[in-house]
Write an enzyme that holds these catalytic residues in place. Structure first.
Site, short mmCIF file in Angstrom:
data_model
loop_
_atom_site.label_atom_id
_atom_site.label_comp_id
_atom_site.label_asym_id
_atom_site.label_seq_id
_atom_site.Cartn_x
_atom_site.Cartn_y
_atom_site.Cartn_z
N GLY A 156 60.23 5.66 22.89
CA GLY A 156 61.20 4.85 23.09
C GLY A 156 62.56 4.54 24.28
N HIS A 185 71.53 2.04 19.85
CA HIS A 185 71.90 2.66 21.60
C HIS A 185 72.48 1.46 22.06
CE1 HIS A 185 70.87 6.40 22.84
NE2 HIS A 185 68.59 6.33 22.25
N GLN A 205 69.70 3.80 27.88
CA GLN A 205 69.75 4.77 28.29
C GLN A 205 68.92 4.55 29.80
OE1 GLN A 205 66.67 5.23 25.24
NE2 GLN A 205 67.27 7.79 25.14
N HIS A 229 66.80 3.48 15.58
CA HIS A 229 66.83 4.03 16.94
C HIS A 229 67.14 3.26 18.26
CE1 HIS A 229 67.08 8.28 18.89
NE2 HIS A 229 67.10 7.22 19.95
N GLU A 230 67.03 2.56 18.32
CA GLU A 230 67.04 2.00 19.79
C GLU A 230 67.79 0.90 19.93
OE1 GLU A 230 65.27 3.31 22.59
OE2 GLU A 230 64.42 5.01 21.25
N CYS A 258 66.01 12.08 20.76
CA CYS A 258 66.41 11.04 21.84
C CYS A 258 65.75 11.46 23.47
CB CYS A 258 67.19 10.85 21.58
SG CYS A 258 68.26 9.34 22.84
N LEU A 259 65.38 10.76 24.33
CA LEU A 259 64.79 10.63 25.26
C LEU A 259 66.39 11.47 25.89
CD1 LEU A 259 62.81 8.89 27.06
CD2 LEU A 259 62.18 11.30 26.00
ZN ZN Z 1 67.91 7.31 22.02
#
Ligand code: ZN
Length: 162
Positions: free
Chosen positions: A45, A137, A50, A133-134, A91-92
């Site tokens: 995701g 963000h 991000q 999660h997304e 998380c990236l």
């Molecule tokens: Zn994330």
């Protein structure tokens, strides 16, 4: 085109994103670039903040081999199950860090797709977790903010001494 993924504590990650006004060619290109960037980073995701774009746009793909990412434009959670599940989450924007996090087991999400059509999602398991999660963000919330005090202390320790 690969985009640069911002890392915690970049201020863009803490800023609520703005609604998408038009689903147009530029937005579709951004979504494609985000999906490519996500795949390249081996994530499931990625949200626009991000990659430094303050828009309510996210891509999710649990099966990167299939190359069929779900794109969420202006998504909203319409319902969350009371039942929760705990899982290790990453998380990236926090490379190398995972932490146990409790989230609703099911999530109902309403969003626009890349044609500007409303799509209703009923998700469970990993997809429900990825959606939550997304969408976090898009509100400037990262998974670190949701950890239990114990998990947070552990995560902070790992962040300080990678
Ligand atoms: Zn994330």
């Amino acid at each position: 085109m690969l985009l640069r993924i911002l890392r915690h504590p970049d201020p863009c990650l803490a800023r609520p994103a703005l609604p998408v006004k038009r689903v147009d060619a530029a937005l579709r290109q951004l979504a494609r670039d985000m999906a490519e960037t996500m795949r390249h980073a081996k994530g499931i995701g990625l949200a626009a903040p991000q990659v430094g774009v303050s828009l309510r746009l996210a891509v999710v793909d649990l099966d990167p081999e299939a190359h069929r990412p779900v794109t969420l434009v202006n998504p909203v959670i319409t319902r969350l199950s009371r039942q929760k599940t705990e899982a290790e989450e990453g998380c990236l924007s926090f490379p190398g860090l995972t932490a146990p996090l409790r989230r609703a087991a099911r999530a109902w999400v309403s969003a626009l797709d890349l044609e500007g059509q409303t799509v209703e999602w009923s998700a469970e398991g990993l997809l429900a977790r990825a959606f939550q999660h997304e969408l976090d963000h898009l509100d400037g919330t990262v998974f670190l903010d949701r950890l239990s005090p114990t998990a947070r202390r552990e995560a902070d320790r790992k962040l300080e001494s990678p």
